[in-house]
Motif scaffolding. Structure first.
Motif, PDB file in Angstrom:
ATOM      1  N   PHE A 184       0.825  -1.215   0.000  1.00 31.05           N
ATOM      2  CA  PHE A 184       0.000   0.000   0.000  1.00 31.05           C
ATOM      3  C   PHE A 184       0.861   1.267   0.000  1.00 31.05           C
ATOM      4  O   PHE A 184       0.564   2.223  -0.701  1.00 31.05           O
ATOM      5  N   LEU A 200       0.425   2.640  -3.559  1.00 31.30           N
ATOM      6  CA  LEU A 200      -0.790   3.455  -3.450  1.00 31.30           C
ATOM      7  C   LEU A 200      -0.621   4.682  -2.563  1.00 31.30           C
ATOM      8  O   LEU A 200      -1.564   5.479  -2.410  1.00 31.30           O
ATOM      9  N   ASP A 201       0.571   4.851  -1.988  1.00 30.08           N
ATOM     10  CA  ASP A 201       0.800   5.947  -1.028  1.00 30.08           C
ATOM     11  C   ASP A 201      -0.232   5.926   0.100  1.00 30.08           C
ATOM     12  O   ASP A 201      -0.746   6.971   0.524  1.00 30.08           O
ATOM     13  N   LYS A 202      -0.582   4.762   0.563  1.00 31.26           N
ATOM     14  CA  LYS A 202      -1.577   4.627   1.644  1.00 31.26           C
ATOM     15  C   LYS A 202      -1.024   3.727   2.741  1.00 31.26           C
ATOM     16  O   LYS A 202      -0.140   2.914   2.501  1.00 31.26           O
ATOM     17  N   GLU A 244     -10.582   2.924  -6.268  1.00 34.04           N
ATOM     18  CA  GLU A 244      -9.615   3.937  -5.832  1.00 34.04           C
ATOM     19  C   GLU A 244      -8.184   3.418  -6.015  1.00 34.04           C
ATOM     20  O   GLU A 244      -7.304   4.129  -6.515  1.00 34.04           O
ATOM     21  N   ALA A 245      -7.982   2.168  -5.623  1.00 26.23           N
ATOM     22  CA  ALA A 245      -6.647   1.566  -5.734  1.00 26.23           C
ATOM     23  C   ALA A 245      -6.237   1.445  -7.208  1.00 26.23           C
ATOM     24  O   ALA A 245      -5.088   1.732  -7.567  1.00 26.23           O
ATOM     25  N   THR A 246      -7.185   1.056  -8.048  1.00 25.59           N
ATOM     26  CA  THR A 246      -6.882   0.907  -9.484  1.00 25.59           C
ATOM     27  C   THR A 246      -6.480   2.258 -10.084  1.00 25.59           C
ATOM     28  O   THR A 246      -5.500   2.359 -10.837  1.00 25.59           O
ATOM     29  N   LYS A 281      -5.226   4.830  -8.565  1.00 24.42           N
ATOM     30  CA  LYS A 281      -3.924   5.266  -8.062  1.00 24.42           C
ATOM     31  C   LYS A 281      -2.797   4.472  -8.732  1.00 24.42           C
ATOM     32  O   LYS A 281      -1.787   5.045  -9.164  1.00 24.42           O
ATOM     33  N   LEU A 282      -3.006   3.173  -8.856  1.00 21.51           N
ATOM     34  CA  LEU A 282      -1.976   2.321  -9.471  1.00 21.51           C
ATOM     35  C   LEU A 282      -1.670   2.731 -10.904  1.00 21.51           C
ATOM     36  O   LEU A 282      -0.520   2.759 -11.327  1.00 21.51           O
ATOM     37  N   LEU A 333      -2.291  -6.396  -7.189  1.00 27.51           N
ATOM     38  CA  LEU A 333      -2.053  -5.967  -5.802  1.00 27.51           C
ATOM     39  C   LEU A 333      -1.981  -7.202  -4.886  1.00 27.51           C
ATOM     40  O   LEU A 333      -1.118  -7.291  -4.017  1.00 27.51           O
TER      41      LEU A 333
END
Lengths: 373, 177
Positions: free
Chosen positions: B24, B28-30, B85-87, B89-90, B113
Protein backbone atom coordinates in the motif's frame (compact mmCIF):
# COMPACT_ATOMS: atom_id res chain seq x y z
CA UNK A 1 17.02 5.60 -32.49
CA UNK A 2 14.27 4.94 -29.95
CA UNK A 3 15.03 2.49 -27.22
CA UNK A 4 12.91 -0.65 -27.32
CA UNK A 5 11.68 -2.09 -24.04
CA UNK A 6 9.77 -5.38 -23.91
CA UNK A 7 7.62 -5.99 -20.84
CA UNK A 8 6.56 -9.59 -20.34
CA UNK A 9 3.95 -9.87 -17.60
CA UNK A 10 0.56 -11.56 -17.40
CA UNK A 11 -0.72 -8.54 -15.50
CA UNK A 12 -2.01 -5.74 -17.69
CA UNK A 13 -1.63 -3.49 -14.67
CA UNK A 14 2.13 -4.07 -14.53
CA UNK A 15 2.43 -3.52 -18.26
CA UNK A 16 0.56 -0.22 -17.92
CA UNK A 17 2.79 0.82 -14.99
CA UNK A 18 5.88 0.02 -17.07
CA UNK A 19 4.53 2.12 -19.94
CA UNK A 20 3.73 4.95 -17.55
CA UNK A 21 7.18 4.81 -15.95
CA UNK A 22 8.93 5.34 -19.28
CA UNK A 23 6.53 7.79 -20.91
CA UNK A 24 8.90 10.73 -20.44
CA UNK A 25 11.74 8.82 -22.10
CA UNK A 26 12.44 8.25 -25.74
CA UNK A 27 11.44 4.63 -25.92
CA UNK A 28 8.94 2.28 -27.44
CA UNK A 29 7.27 -0.28 -25.19
CA UNK A 30 6.35 -3.72 -26.51
CA UNK A 31 4.13 -6.03 -24.48
CA UNK A 32 3.71 -9.75 -24.04
CA UNK A 33 1.47 -11.68 -21.65
CA UNK A 34 3.60 -14.78 -21.14
CA UNK A 35 6.89 -16.41 -22.06
CA UNK A 36 5.71 -17.75 -25.41
CA UNK A 37 4.50 -14.34 -26.53
CA UNK A 38 7.60 -12.81 -25.00
CA UNK A 39 9.99 -14.94 -27.06
CA UNK A 40 8.03 -14.26 -30.24
CA UNK A 41 7.99 -10.53 -29.55
CA UNK A 42 11.71 -10.54 -28.69
CA UNK A 43 12.51 -12.27 -32.00
CA UNK A 44 10.29 -9.86 -33.93
CA UNK A 45 11.43 -6.58 -32.35
CA UNK A 46 14.91 -7.33 -30.91
CA UNK A 47 14.35 -5.12 -27.86
CA UNK A 48 17.19 -3.31 -26.11
CA UNK A 49 16.02 -4.68 -22.75
CA UNK A 50 13.39 -7.09 -21.42
CA UNK A 51 11.48 -6.68 -18.14
CA UNK A 52 10.37 -10.16 -17.22
CA UNK A 53 7.92 -11.52 -14.66
CA UNK A 54 8.42 -15.00 -13.23
CA UNK A 55 4.99 -16.38 -12.42
CA UNK A 56 2.97 -16.43 -15.63
CA UNK A 57 0.64 -18.90 -17.28
CA UNK A 58 1.53 -20.81 -20.49
CA UNK A 59 5.29 -20.25 -20.12
CA UNK A 60 6.79 -18.76 -16.98
CA UNK A 61 9.66 -16.29 -16.79
CA UNK A 62 12.33 -18.84 -15.86
CA UNK A 63 11.54 -20.98 -18.91
CA UNK A 64 11.45 -17.97 -21.19
CA UNK A 65 14.76 -16.73 -19.79
CA UNK A 66 16.34 -20.16 -20.34
CA UNK A 67 15.14 -20.28 -23.96
CA UNK A 68 16.17 -16.67 -24.59
CA UNK A 69 19.69 -17.29 -23.32
CA UNK A 70 20.07 -20.39 -25.47
CA UNK A 71 19.11 -18.54 -28.66
CA UNK A 72 22.25 -17.05 -30.26
CA UNK A 73 20.27 -14.22 -31.84
CA UNK A 74 18.54 -13.19 -28.61
CA UNK A 75 20.92 -14.09 -25.81
CA UNK A 76 22.63 -10.68 -25.85
CA UNK A 77 19.40 -8.91 -24.81
CA UNK A 78 19.71 -7.81 -21.19
CA UNK A 79 16.92 -8.99 -18.90
CA UNK A 80 15.71 -7.44 -15.67
CA UNK A 81 13.37 -9.60 -13.61
CA UNK A 82 10.39 -7.66 -12.31
CA UNK A 83 8.61 -10.02 -10.02
CA UNK A 84 6.95 -10.61 -6.69
CA UNK A 85 9.01 -13.82 -6.31
CA UNK A 86 12.12 -13.02 -4.32
CA UNK A 87 12.98 -16.21 -2.46
CA UNK A 88 16.69 -16.92 -2.18
CA UNK A 89 16.41 -20.13 -4.20
CA UNK A 90 14.61 -18.33 -6.99
CA UNK A 91 17.12 -15.50 -7.11
CA UNK A 92 20.07 -17.92 -7.23
CA UNK A 93 18.45 -20.00 -9.96
CA UNK A 94 17.70 -16.98 -12.13
CA UNK A 95 21.08 -15.37 -11.52
CA UNK A 96 22.71 -18.52 -12.89
CA UNK A 97 20.70 -18.30 -16.12
CA UNK A 98 21.80 -14.70 -16.51
CA UNK A 99 19.83 -11.63 -15.53
CA UNK A 100 21.19 -8.11 -15.30
CA UNK A 101 19.13 -7.08 -12.32
CA UNK A 102 16.19 -7.98 -10.14
CA UNK A 103 13.31 -5.75 -9.06
CA UNK A 104 10.98 -7.07 -6.42
CA UNK A 105 7.36 -5.99 -6.49
CA UNK A 106 6.08 -3.74 -4.99
CA UNK A 107 8.35 -1.20 -6.65
CA UNK A 108 8.54 2.55 -7.12
CA UNK A 109 8.57 3.77 -10.72
CA UNK A 110 11.80 5.69 -10.01
CA UNK A 111 13.53 2.44 -9.03
CA UNK A 112 12.44 0.81 -12.27
CA UNK A 113 13.69 3.75 -14.34
CA UNK A 114 16.92 3.91 -12.38
CA UNK A 115 17.69 0.20 -12.79
CA UNK A 116 16.88 0.22 -16.50
CA UNK A 117 18.99 3.34 -17.03
CA UNK A 118 21.96 1.48 -15.53
CA UNK A 119 21.73 -1.14 -18.25
CA UNK A 120 20.71 0.86 -21.34
CA UNK A 121 20.99 4.48 -22.46
CA UNK A 122 17.70 6.00 -21.46
CA UNK A 123 17.19 9.42 -22.98
CA UNK A 124 14.44 11.90 -22.19
CA UNK A 125 11.75 12.01 -24.86
CA UNK A 126 12.59 14.26 -27.77
CA UNK A 127 16.31 14.07 -27.21
CA UNK A 128 17.03 11.16 -29.52
CA UNK A 129 17.03 13.25 -32.63
CA UNK A 130 17.45 16.74 -31.23
CA UNK A 131 17.34 19.79 -33.42
CA UNK A 132 20.88 20.98 -33.11
CA UNK A 133 21.08 24.32 -31.34
CA UNK A 134 23.08 27.09 -32.94
CA UNK A 135 25.79 29.16 -31.31
CA UNK A 136 23.44 32.14 -31.23
CA UNK A 137 20.52 30.21 -29.72
CA UNK A 138 19.82 30.69 -26.00
CA UNK A 139 21.08 27.77 -23.92
CA UNK A 140 20.81 27.31 -20.16
CA UNK A 141 24.00 27.10 -18.19
CA UNK A 142 23.84 26.31 -14.49
CA UNK A 143 26.70 27.57 -12.32
CA UNK A 144 26.99 25.95 -8.89
CA UNK A 145 29.27 28.29 -6.98
CA UNK A 146 29.07 29.64 -3.44
CA UNK A 147 30.92 32.84 -4.39
CA UNK A 148 28.42 35.27 -5.97
CA UNK A 149 31.27 37.31 -7.49
CA UNK A 150 32.29 34.37 -9.70
CA UNK A 151 28.70 33.89 -10.89
CA UNK A 152 28.56 37.60 -11.75
CA UNK A 153 31.88 37.34 -13.55
CA UNK A 154 30.59 34.46 -15.70
CA UNK A 155 27.39 36.37 -16.47
CA UNK A 156 29.46 39.34 -17.64
CA UNK A 157 31.83 37.06 -19.56
CA UNK A 158 28.94 35.67 -21.57
CA UNK A 159 26.99 38.92 -21.80
CA UNK A 160 27.70 39.05 -25.54
CA UNK A 161 25.97 35.69 -26.06
CA UNK A 162 22.26 34.84 -25.80
CA UNK A 163 23.14 32.20 -23.20
CA UNK A 164 21.16 32.20 -19.97
CA UNK A 165 23.46 31.93 -16.96
CA UNK A 166 21.75 30.61 -13.83
CA UNK A 167 23.69 30.75 -10.57
CA UNK A 168 23.02 28.68 -7.45
CA UNK A 169 25.09 28.33 -4.30
CA UNK A 170 24.50 24.76 -3.16
CA UNK A 171 23.89 21.14 -4.18
CA UNK A 172 20.27 21.27 -3.02
CA UNK A 173 19.50 24.36 -5.10
CA UNK A 174 21.21 22.75 -8.10
CA UNK A 175 19.05 19.60 -7.79
CA UNK A 176 15.91 21.73 -7.44
CA UNK A 177 16.90 23.66 -10.56
CA UNK A 178 17.47 20.48 -12.57
CA UNK A 179 14.08 19.12 -11.53
CA UNK A 180 12.39 22.23 -12.88
CA UNK A 181 14.55 22.78 -15.95
CA UNK A 182 17.17 20.64 -17.62
CA UNK A 183 20.28 22.79 -18.13
CA UNK A 184 22.40 22.35 -21.27
CA UNK A 185 25.61 22.48 -19.24
CA UNK A 186 26.51 22.57 -15.55
CA UNK A 187 29.63 24.23 -14.17
CA UNK A 188 30.39 23.20 -10.59
CA UNK A 189 32.91 24.89 -8.36
CA UNK A 190 35.29 22.21 -7.13
CA UNK A 191 35.93 24.19 -3.95
CA UNK A 192 32.39 23.88 -2.60
CA UNK A 193 32.50 22.78 1.06
CA UNK A 194 32.02 19.16 2.22
CA UNK A 195 32.99 17.59 -1.09
CA UNK A 196 29.72 18.90 -2.54
CA UNK A 197 31.09 19.06 -6.11
CA UNK A 198 31.76 15.31 -6.23
CA UNK A 199 28.46 14.52 -4.48
CA UNK A 200 26.53 16.67 -6.97
CA UNK A 201 28.42 15.11 -9.87
CA UNK A 202 27.31 11.64 -8.73
CA UNK A 203 23.69 12.73 -8.23
CA UNK A 204 23.54 14.32 -11.69
CA UNK A 205 25.18 11.34 -13.36
CA UNK A 206 22.96 8.79 -11.63
CA UNK A 207 19.73 10.53 -12.64
CA UNK A 208 18.40 9.29 -15.98
CA UNK A 209 17.28 12.79 -16.99
CA UNK A 210 20.55 14.58 -16.25
CA UNK A 211 23.10 11.86 -16.88
CA UNK A 212 24.11 13.26 -20.29
CA UNK A 213 24.39 16.92 -19.27
CA UNK A 214 28.02 18.05 -19.69
CA UNK A 215 29.59 18.77 -16.30
CA UNK A 216 32.52 21.17 -16.02
CA UNK A 217 34.57 21.61 -12.87
CA UNK A 218 35.70 25.10 -11.93
CA UNK A 219 38.91 25.48 -9.97
CA UNK A 220 41.96 27.65 -9.44
CA UNK A 221 44.88 26.36 -11.45
CA UNK A 222 46.98 25.51 -8.39
CA UNK A 223 44.34 23.37 -6.67
CA UNK A 224 45.75 20.22 -8.22
CA UNK A 225 44.36 17.82 -5.63
CA UNK A 226 40.72 18.85 -6.12
CA UNK A 227 41.22 18.80 -9.88
CA UNK A 228 42.66 15.29 -9.77
CA UNK A 229 39.69 14.08 -7.71
CA UNK A 230 37.26 15.70 -10.13
CA UNK A 231 38.97 14.10 -13.11
CA UNK A 232 38.93 10.76 -11.35
CA UNK A 233 35.20 11.18 -10.68
CA UNK A 234 34.63 11.79 -14.40
CA UNK A 235 34.06 15.55 -14.91
CA UNK A 236 33.97 16.34 -18.64
CA UNK A 237 36.38 19.27 -18.37
CA UNK A 238 38.10 21.37 -15.74
CA UNK A 239 37.96 25.13 -16.22
CA UNK A 240 40.59 27.23 -14.51
CA UNK A 241 40.07 30.47 -12.68
CA UNK A 242 40.66 33.21 -13.79
CA UNK A 243 38.40 32.12 -16.63
CA UNK A 244 39.44 32.43 -20.27
CA UNK A 245 35.95 33.08 -21.68
CA UNK A 246 36.92 32.49 -25.30
CA UNK A 247 38.18 29.04 -24.36
CA UNK A 248 35.17 28.32 -22.12
CA UNK A 249 32.74 29.40 -24.85
CA UNK A 250 34.42 27.03 -27.29
CA UNK A 251 34.38 24.19 -24.78
CA UNK A 252 30.70 24.69 -23.95
CA UNK A 253 29.87 24.90 -27.65
CA UNK A 254 31.60 21.60 -28.24
CA UNK A 255 30.19 19.86 -25.15
CA UNK A 256 26.63 21.01 -25.87
CA UNK A 257 27.12 20.17 -29.55
CA UNK A 258 26.15 23.63 -30.70
CA UNK A 259 26.18 24.43 -34.37
CA UNK A 260 28.97 27.02 -34.34
CA UNK A 261 28.99 27.53 -38.08
CA UNK A 262 27.33 30.95 -37.61
CA UNK A 263 30.60 32.19 -36.14
CA UNK A 264 32.39 31.60 -39.44
CA UNK A 265 29.84 31.38 -42.27
CA UNK A 266 27.63 34.33 -43.15
CA UNK A 267 25.29 34.22 -46.11
CA UNK A 268 24.29 37.61 -47.54
CA UNK A 269 22.10 38.25 -50.52
CA UNK A 270 24.64 37.35 -53.18
CA UNK A 271 27.68 36.15 -51.26
CA UNK A 272 28.76 33.74 -48.64
CA UNK A 273 31.58 35.04 -46.47
CA UNK A 274 33.84 32.68 -44.53
CA UNK A 275 35.25 34.72 -41.63
CA UNK A 276 38.37 33.36 -40.03
CA UNK A 277 38.98 34.53 -36.44
CA UNK A 278 42.10 36.12 -34.98
CA UNK A 279 43.28 32.96 -33.23
CA UNK A 280 43.02 30.57 -36.13
CA UNK A 281 44.40 27.51 -34.36
CA UNK A 282 44.08 23.84 -35.30
CA UNK A 283 40.79 23.49 -33.39
CA UNK A 284 39.24 26.42 -35.29
CA UNK A 285 40.55 25.14 -38.62
CA UNK A 286 39.07 21.73 -37.87
CA UNK A 287 35.72 23.28 -36.91
CA UNK A 288 35.56 25.37 -40.12
CA UNK A 289 36.55 22.32 -42.22
CA UNK A 290 33.73 20.31 -40.65
CA UNK A 291 31.12 22.81 -41.80
CA UNK A 292 32.67 23.73 -45.15
CA UNK A 293 31.06 21.12 -47.39
CA UNK A 294 27.56 21.56 -45.97
CA UNK A 295 27.74 25.33 -45.97
CA UNK A 296 29.00 25.64 -49.53
CA UNK A 297 26.33 23.20 -50.69
CA UNK A 298 23.75 25.25 -48.80
CA UNK A 299 25.04 28.41 -50.53
CA UNK A 300 24.74 26.77 -53.94
CA UNK A 301 21.21 25.60 -53.11
CA UNK A 302 20.36 29.18 -52.11
CA UNK A 303 21.52 30.41 -55.54
CA UNK A 304 24.77 31.94 -54.31
CA UNK A 305 27.78 31.57 -56.53
CA UNK A 306 30.35 33.85 -54.89
CA UNK A 307 32.39 33.20 -51.77
CA UNK A 308 34.74 35.52 -49.91
CA UNK A 309 37.34 34.03 -47.58
CA UNK A 310 37.92 36.78 -45.07
CA UNK A 311 41.27 36.43 -43.28
CA UNK A 312 41.56 40.05 -42.25
CA UNK A 313 41.44 39.29 -38.54
CA UNK A 314 43.84 36.38 -38.66
CA UNK A 315 46.92 37.18 -36.57
CA UNK A 316 49.26 34.63 -38.16
CA UNK A 317 49.11 32.50 -41.29
CA UNK A 318 50.22 28.99 -40.36
CA UNK A 319 50.19 25.79 -42.38
CA UNK A 320 46.82 24.73 -40.88
CA UNK A 321 45.15 27.88 -42.22
CA UNK A 322 46.84 27.47 -45.59
CA UNK A 323 45.59 23.88 -45.83
CA UNK A 324 42.10 25.04 -44.92
CA UNK A 325 42.14 27.70 -47.62
CA UNK A 326 43.53 25.27 -50.18
CA UNK A 327 40.79 22.79 -49.35
CA UNK A 328 38.15 25.55 -49.45
CA UNK A 329 39.31 26.81 -52.83
CA UNK A 330 39.21 23.30 -54.26
CA UNK A 331 35.66 22.85 -52.95
CA UNK A 332 34.68 26.12 -54.66
CA UNK A 333 36.20 25.01 -57.94
CA UNK A 334 34.43 21.64 -57.70
CA UNK A 335 31.13 23.43 -57.20
CA UNK A 336 31.88 26.09 -59.86
CA UNK A 337 31.80 28.87 -57.27
CA UNK A 338 33.71 32.10 -57.72
CA UNK A 339 35.85 33.05 -54.79
CA UNK A 340 38.12 35.77 -53.54
CA UNK A 341 40.46 36.23 -50.60
CA UNK A 342 40.66 39.18 -48.23
CA UNK A 343 43.61 39.48 -45.87
CA UNK A 344 45.57 41.91 -43.74
CA UNK A 345 49.18 42.86 -44.29
CA UNK A 346 50.58 40.12 -42.02
CA UNK A 347 48.60 37.46 -43.84
CA UNK A 348 49.65 38.76 -47.21
CA UNK A 349 53.34 38.81 -46.24
CA UNK A 350 53.29 35.40 -44.61
CA UNK A 351 51.49 33.80 -47.54
CA UNK A 352 54.50 34.56 -49.71
CA UNK A 353 56.71 32.41 -47.48
CA UNK A 354 54.89 29.17 -48.35
CA UNK A 355 55.13 27.41 -51.69
CA UNK A 356 51.43 26.58 -51.61
CA UNK A 357 50.29 30.17 -51.06
CA UNK A 358 52.97 32.32 -52.60
CA UNK A 359 50.84 33.18 -55.63
CA UNK A 360 47.63 33.94 -53.76
CA UNK A 361 46.08 37.33 -54.33
CA UNK A 362 44.53 38.92 -51.26
CA UNK A 363 42.24 41.94 -51.41
CA UNK A 364 42.61 44.65 -48.73
CA UNK A 365 38.96 44.64 -47.76
CA UNK A 366 35.89 42.43 -48.08
CA UNK A 367 34.32 45.11 -50.27
CA UNK A 368 37.22 45.02 -52.72
CA UNK A 369 37.10 41.21 -52.68
CA UNK A 370 33.42 41.38 -53.58
CA UNK A 371 34.13 43.89 -56.30
CA UNK A 372 36.77 41.56 -57.73
CA UNK A 373 34.22 38.82 -58.40
CA UNK B 1 -1.17 -29.50 16.13
CA UNK B 2 -1.62 -25.76 16.39
CA UNK B 3 0.90 -25.56 19.24
CA UNK B 4 3.63 -26.98 17.02
CA UNK B 5 2.93 -24.75 14.04
CA UNK B 6 6.15 -22.86 13.32
CA UNK B 7 4.51 -19.44 12.86
CA UNK B 8 3.01 -17.80 15.92
CA UNK B 9 -0.09 -15.59 16.01
CA UNK B 10 2.05 -12.51 16.56
CA UNK B 11 4.35 -13.39 13.71
CA UNK B 12 1.46 -13.99 11.35
CA UNK B 13 -0.12 -10.67 12.28
CA UNK B 14 3.21 -8.89 11.73
CA UNK B 15 3.76 -10.67 8.41
CA UNK B 16 0.27 -9.78 7.21
CA UNK B 17 0.47 -6.17 8.32
CA UNK B 18 3.91 -5.75 6.77
CA UNK B 19 2.80 -7.25 3.47
CA UNK B 20 -0.23 -4.97 3.26
CA UNK B 21 1.65 -1.84 4.24
CA UNK B 22 4.66 -2.52 2.06
CA UNK B 23 2.41 -2.75 -1.00
CA UNK B 24 0.00 0.00 0.00
CA UNK B 25 2.80 2.45 0.85
CA UNK B 26 4.85 1.75 -2.26
CA UNK B 27 2.12 1.44 -4.87
CA UNK B 28 -0.79 3.46 -3.45
CA UNK B 29 0.80 5.95 -1.03
CA UNK B 30 -1.58 4.63 1.64
CA UNK B 31 -1.28 2.95 5.01
CA UNK B 32 -3.62 0.45 6.60
CA UNK B 33 -4.08 -0.64 10.20
CA UNK B 34 -5.51 -3.85 11.60
CA UNK B 35 -8.86 -3.14 13.32
CA UNK B 36 -10.01 -6.66 14.07
CA UNK B 37 -8.51 -10.15 14.21
CA UNK B 38 -10.69 -13.26 13.98
CA UNK B 39 -9.22 -16.60 14.90
CA UNK B 40 -10.89 -19.28 12.82
CA UNK B 41 -10.73 -22.95 13.62
CA UNK B 42 -12.94 -25.92 13.00
CA UNK B 43 -14.48 -25.63 16.46
CA UNK B 44 -15.36 -21.91 16.28
CA UNK B 45 -16.38 -22.00 12.66
CA UNK B 46 -18.36 -25.16 12.26
CA UNK B 47 -21.03 -23.54 10.16
CA UNK B 48 -18.98 -20.77 8.65
CA UNK B 49 -19.04 -17.03 9.43
CA UNK B 50 -19.80 -13.85 7.57
CA UNK B 51 -16.99 -11.52 6.54
CA UNK B 52 -16.57 -8.71 9.12
CA UNK B 53 -17.75 -6.07 6.64
CA UNK B 54 -21.05 -4.97 5.13
CA UNK B 55 -22.06 -8.34 3.72
CA UNK B 56 -24.44 -6.95 1.13
CA UNK B 57 -21.90 -4.60 -0.45
CA UNK B 58 -20.50 -5.74 -3.80
CA UNK B 59 -16.95 -6.93 -3.26
CA UNK B 60 -13.95 -8.06 -5.19
CA UNK B 61 -11.81 -10.89 -3.86
CA UNK B 62 -8.23 -11.53 -4.98
CA UNK B 63 -6.58 -14.87 -4.25
CA UNK B 64 -3.02 -16.12 -4.51
CA UNK B 65 -1.69 -19.35 -3.10
CA UNK B 66 1.79 -20.44 -2.11
CA UNK B 67 3.24 -23.93 -2.11
CA UNK B 68 6.39 -25.16 -0.38
CA UNK B 69 7.50 -25.95 3.18
CA UNK B 70 4.46 -23.95 4.12
CA UNK B 71 1.44 -24.19 1.90
CA UNK B 72 -1.37 -21.71 2.08
CA UNK B 73 -3.63 -19.24 0.45
CA UNK B 74 -4.47 -15.62 1.01
CA UNK B 75 -7.74 -13.92 0.08
CA UNK B 76 -8.17 -10.17 -0.06
CA UNK B 77 -11.75 -8.92 0.08
CA UNK B 78 -12.20 -5.34 -0.96
CA UNK B 79 -15.32 -3.26 -1.42
CA UNK B 80 -15.63 -1.93 -4.94
CA UNK B 81 -15.06 1.78 -4.11
CA UNK B 82 -11.70 0.96 -2.51
CA UNK B 83 -10.84 -1.37 -5.41
CA UNK B 84 -11.64 1.42 -7.86
CA UNK B 85 -9.62 3.94 -5.83
CA UNK B 86 -6.65 1.57 -5.73
CA UNK B 87 -6.88 0.91 -9.48
CA UNK B 88 -6.96 4.63 -10.25
CA UNK B 89 -3.92 5.27 -8.06
CA UNK B 90 -1.98 2.32 -9.47
CA UNK B 91 -2.59 3.27 -13.07
CA UNK B 92 -2.65 7.03 -12.59
CA UNK B 93 -6.16 7.27 -14.00
CA UNK B 94 -9.40 9.03 -13.04
CA UNK B 95 -12.49 6.98 -12.26
CA UNK B 96 -14.06 8.40 -15.42
CA UNK B 97 -11.16 6.96 -17.44
CA UNK B 98 -11.91 3.48 -16.15
CA UNK B 99 -15.69 3.44 -16.17
CA UNK B 100 -17.91 1.45 -13.83
CA UNK B 101 -18.21 -1.40 -16.32
CA UNK B 102 -14.53 -1.92 -16.97
CA UNK B 103 -14.33 -4.91 -14.67
CA UNK B 104 -11.35 -6.39 -16.46
CA UNK B 105 -8.99 -3.52 -15.62
CA UNK B 106 -10.08 -3.34 -11.96
CA UNK B 107 -9.89 -7.13 -11.66
CA UNK B 108 -6.40 -7.11 -13.12
CA UNK B 109 -5.24 -4.29 -10.82
CA UNK B 110 -6.59 -6.00 -7.70
CA UNK B 111 -5.13 -9.30 -8.89
CA UNK B 112 -1.74 -7.65 -9.21
CA UNK B 113 -2.05 -5.97 -5.80
CA UNK B 114 -2.90 -9.36 -4.31
CA UNK B 115 0.06 -10.88 -6.11
CA UNK B 116 2.36 -8.23 -4.63
CA UNK B 117 0.89 -8.62 -1.13
CA UNK B 118 1.21 -12.39 -1.14
CA UNK B 119 4.65 -12.06 -2.76
CA UNK B 120 5.84 -9.83 0.06
CA UNK B 121 4.29 -12.20 2.62
CA UNK B 122 5.89 -15.20 0.95
CA UNK B 123 9.29 -13.48 0.65
CA UNK B 124 9.21 -12.78 4.39
CA UNK B 125 8.44 -16.47 4.95
CA UNK B 126 11.44 -17.32 2.76
CA UNK B 127 13.61 -15.08 4.93
CA UNK B 128 12.44 -17.16 7.89
CA UNK B 129 13.56 -20.32 6.10
CA UNK B 130 10.26 -21.40 4.52
CA UNK B 131 10.74 -21.62 0.76
CA UNK B 132 7.51 -21.44 -1.26
CA UNK B 133 6.37 -20.74 -4.80
CA UNK B 134 3.36 -18.66 -5.70
CA UNK B 135 0.35 -19.45 -7.81
CA UNK B 136 -1.20 -17.17 -10.40
CA UNK B 137 -3.73 -14.70 -8.95
CA UNK B 138 -7.42 -15.21 -9.47
CA UNK B 139 -10.31 -12.83 -8.90
CA UNK B 140 -13.87 -13.26 -7.76
CA UNK B 141 -16.65 -10.71 -7.62
CA UNK B 142 -19.80 -10.91 -5.54
CA UNK B 143 -21.41 -10.12 -2.21
CA UNK B 144 -22.36 -11.98 0.96
CA UNK B 145 -19.01 -13.78 1.04
CA UNK B 146 -18.75 -16.16 3.98
CA UNK B 147 -15.86 -18.01 5.55
CA UNK B 148 -16.22 -21.77 5.46
CA UNK B 149 -14.22 -24.14 7.68
CA UNK B 150 -11.11 -25.70 6.13
CA UNK B 151 -8.52 -28.20 7.24
CA UNK B 152 -5.62 -25.93 8.00
CA UNK B 153 -3.27 -25.49 10.91
CA UNK B 154 -3.53 -21.73 11.07
CA UNK B 155 -6.22 -19.41 9.83
CA UNK B 156 -6.73 -15.76 10.70
CA UNK B 157 -8.97 -13.05 9.34
CA UNK B 158 -7.73 -9.48 9.61
CA UNK B 159 -9.96 -6.52 9.08
CA UNK B 160 -7.97 -3.45 8.00
CA UNK B 161 -8.88 0.20 7.89
CA UNK B 162 -7.40 2.27 5.08
CA UNK B 163 -8.34 5.95 5.21
CA UNK B 164 -11.85 5.18 6.43
CA UNK B 165 -12.43 2.27 4.09
CA UNK B 166 -12.33 -1.34 5.22
CA UNK B 167 -10.96 -4.45 3.62
CA UNK B 168 -10.34 -7.95 4.87
CA UNK B 169 -7.64 -10.52 4.38
CA UNK B 170 -8.07 -14.21 5.12
CA UNK B 171 -4.84 -16.19 5.60
CA UNK B 172 -4.79 -19.99 5.65
CA UNK B 173 -1.61 -22.01 6.17
CA UNK B 174 -0.46 -25.53 6.85
CA UNK B 175 2.96 -27.10 7.17
CA UNK B 176 3.99 -29.65 4.54
CA UNK B 177 5.86 -32.71 5.71
Amino acid sequence: MRLKILTVDDSKTVRIIVKKSFKSFDCEIFEAQNGVEGLAMAAKTTPDIILLDITMPVMDGVEMLTKLKSDPSLKHIPVIMLTAEAGRENVMKIAKIGVRDYIVKPFKEEVLVDKVSRVVDLRPAGEAEPKQKKIDDPIDILIVEDKPAIIEQIKKGFAHTPWVINGVASTGEAIDFCQKKLPDCIIISLSLPDDAAITLFRIVRSNAKTKYVPLFGLSVKTASEEQARAQQAGFSTIIHKPIDFEELEAKIGKAVNLDTSGKYFVIDEDYMTVRLPKACNAAVVNEVSTYLKDKTSQAVDAGISKIIFDAQKVSALNMDVIKLLLHSMKTCRDLSLNYALAGNEVVREESKKFEESKDWKFCDTVESARASL
Amino acid sequence: MQQTFPISDQELEALSSNAINSVFNTMLDKTAVIKKVIKVDEQTCVEGIQLPVDASAPMIAGTVGFIGNLTGIMYIFMELPLAMEATCKLLDLDEDDIGAEDHELVNDAIGELTNMIVGTFKNDLSNKGFECRMTIPSILRGSNFSIEPAEVALRRIYKFDCGGRSFVIDVLMKEEN
